[in-house]
Design a protein around this motif. Structure first.
Motif, PDB file in Angstrom:
ATOM      1  N   VAL A  45       0.353   9.304  -3.962  1.00  9.51           N
ATOM      2  CA  VAL A  45      -1.249   7.795  -4.447  1.00  9.51           C
ATOM      3  C   VAL A  45      -0.603   7.686  -5.950  1.00  9.51           C
ATOM      4  N   ALA A  46       0.248   8.723  -6.370  1.00 13.91           N
ATOM      5  CA  ALA A  46       0.548   8.849  -7.942  1.00 13.91           C
ATOM      6  C   ALA A  46       1.101   8.114  -8.263  1.00 13.91           C
ATOM      7  N   THR A  47       2.399   7.739  -7.013  1.00  9.95           N
ATOM      8  CA  THR A  47       3.612   6.699  -7.669  1.00  9.95           C
ATOM      9  C   THR A  47       3.232   5.302  -7.267  1.00  9.95           C
ATOM     10  N   VAL A  48       2.329   5.295  -6.360  1.00 13.75           N
ATOM     11  CA  VAL A  48       1.388   3.805  -6.475  1.00 13.75           C
ATOM     12  C   VAL A  48       1.400   3.484  -7.181  1.00 13.75           C
ATOM     13  N   LEU A  49       0.416   4.230  -7.546  1.00 15.13           N
ATOM     14  CA  LEU A  49      -0.337   3.782  -9.189  1.00 15.13           C
ATOM     15  C   LEU A  49       0.306   3.505 -10.713  1.00 15.13           C
ATOM     16  N   ALA A  97      -6.462  -0.455  -6.101  1.00 16.87           N
ATOM     17  CA  ALA A  97      -7.437   0.415  -5.303  1.00 16.87           C
ATOM     18  C   ALA A  97      -7.264  -0.059  -3.742  1.00 16.87           C
ATOM     19  N   LYS A  98      -7.210  -1.724  -3.547  1.00 20.20           N
ATOM     20  CA  LYS A  98      -7.104  -1.918  -2.163  1.00 20.20           C
ATOM     21  C   LYS A  98      -5.878  -1.564  -1.939  1.00 20.20           C
ATOM     22  N   ASN A  99      -4.775  -1.641  -2.657  1.00 24.82           N
ATOM     23  CA  ASN A  99      -3.325  -0.575  -1.233  1.00 24.82           C
ATOM     24  C   ASN A  99      -3.711   0.577  -1.598  1.00 24.82           C
ATOM     25  N   LEU A 100      -4.113   1.247  -2.220  1.00 24.50           N
ATOM     26  CA  LEU A 100      -4.795   3.255  -1.752  1.00 24.50           C
ATOM     27  C   LEU A 100      -5.494   2.774  -0.313  1.00 24.50           C
ATOM     28  N   VAL A 101      -5.910   2.273  -0.770  1.00 23.03           N
ATOM     29  CA  VAL A 101      -7.336   2.425   0.244  1.00 23.03           C
ATOM     30  C   VAL A 101      -6.592   2.098   1.991  1.00 23.03           C
ATOM     31  N   GLY A 102      -5.607   0.716   1.377  1.00 22.89           N
ATOM     32  CA  GLY A 102      -4.894   0.258   2.658  1.00 22.89           C
ATOM     33  C   GLY A 102      -3.938   1.595   3.015  1.00 22.89           C
ATOM     34  N   ALA A 124       6.550   1.023   4.728  1.00 24.71           N
ATOM     35  CA  ALA A 124       5.717  -0.355   5.140  1.00 24.71           C
ATOM     36  C   ALA A 124       4.512  -0.329   4.637  1.00 24.71           C
ATOM     37  N   LEU A 125       3.863   0.866   4.145  1.00 22.65           N
ATOM     38  CA  LEU A 125       2.316   1.259   3.635  1.00 22.65           C
ATOM     39  C   LEU A 125       2.008  -0.227   2.751  1.00 22.65           C
ATOM     40  N   PRO A 126       0.762  -0.319   2.818  1.00 20.69           N
ATOM     41  CA  PRO A 126       0.692  -0.918   1.503  1.00 20.69           C
ATOM     42  C   PRO A 126       0.992  -0.671  -0.096  1.00 20.69           C
ATOM     43  N   GLY A 127       1.284  -1.501  -0.609  1.00 20.26           N
ATOM     44  CA  GLY A 127       1.479  -1.315  -2.535  1.00 20.26           C
ATOM     45  C   GLY A 127       3.152  -0.319  -2.452  1.00 20.26           C
ATOM     46  N   ALA A 128       3.784   0.018  -1.158  1.00 21.04           N
ATOM     47  CA  ALA A 128       5.122   1.369  -1.372  1.00 21.04           C
ATOM     48  C   ALA A 128       5.918  -0.029  -0.780  1.00 21.04           C
ATOM     49  N   GLY A 129       6.746   0.172  -1.521  1.00 17.34           N
ATOM     50  CA  GLY A 129       8.817  -0.109  -1.275  1.00 17.34           C
ATOM     51  C   GLY A 129       9.486   0.523  -1.432  1.00 17.34           C
TER      52      GLY A 129
END
Length: 224
Positions: A45-49, A97-102, A124-129
């Motif tokens: 979560v922190a990395t996506v943010l 926020a949308k990616n975290l929920v996804g 493959a997770l939303p917001g990741a790469g």
């Protein structure tokens, strides 16, 4: 790890890499991830943010977020608008926020609510790469990787370790130059040096331990 780059490494890169590593070990012997986390889920979560945001800003908002949503199951039951107030001070907070929920819902549906120790699954997770997967897997599970953010990419080019601008290709070049056992440390060390000395606009070359072998010392840095 990426495939080999199609462009040759800069002249002298193989000689400079050990010097860079030795300097980083001297300057930042305890270099580590500066995102605050207790579990792989919190790190994800922190990395996506942290994309296009500072670690300081992320660390300021995640305690309250994690108190409210301590795991993937709890977060999967939220809606993006529930998450937005916690992260409003971070750039691109609505999309994040949308990616975290996804990603929480995908973790629950496909991985039993746990962050998988699998590169392709995290990507493959939303917001990741690729960068997110490298950060999460290396810090949570010991996966050897060099995650290329803006600091790492900038220093790689300034120190003439790579001529690439594509982060994946920079990653490939750096991983070909440094011992695999040092990849995670090298990533963190380069980030700290970019934050504390080798600034984007006005690098503090006079105070840099690498000035004696850095090809860019004395050259005007226009790169942001």
């Amino acid at each position: 790890m990426t495939s080999s780059s199609s462009v040759r490494l800069p002249r002298g890169a193989k000689t400079r890499a050990p010097q860079v590593l030795a300097s980083l070990e001297t300057l930042y012997p305890d270099a580590a991830c500066e995102l605050e986390f207790r579990t792989p889920f919190e790190l994800l979560v922190a990395t996506v943010l942290s994309a296009q945001a500072t670690d300081v800003s992320v660390n300021a908002c995640t305690p309250a977020l994690f108190d409210a949503y301590p795991d993937a199951l709890a977060l999967s039951q939220a809606e993006p608008e529930d998450i937005e107030p916690f992260i409003r001070r971070i750039g691109l907070y609505r999309a994040k926020a949308k990616n975290l929920v996804g990603l929480a819902r995908q973790l629950v549906e496909r991985h039993g609510g746990e962050v998988p120790n699998d590169f392709a699954a995290v990507v493959a997770l939303p917001g990741a790469g690729r960068k997110t997967a490298n950060v999460v897997l290396s810090n949570a599970y010991g996966y050897p990787a060099i995650a290329v953010d803006t600091h790492v990419g900038r220093l790689a080019r300034r120190l003439a370790l790579s001529v690439q601008t594509n982060p994946d290709k920079v990653e490939s070049d750096l991983e070909s130059l440094f011992p695999k056992a040092s990849w995670v440390f090298t990533h963190h060390g380069l980030i700290l040096h970019g934050r504390r000395v080798c600034y984007a606009r006005k690098p503090h070359c006079a105070a840099c331990l690498m000035a004696t072998f850095c090809p860019k010392v004395g050259v005007e840095h226009a790169e942001g």
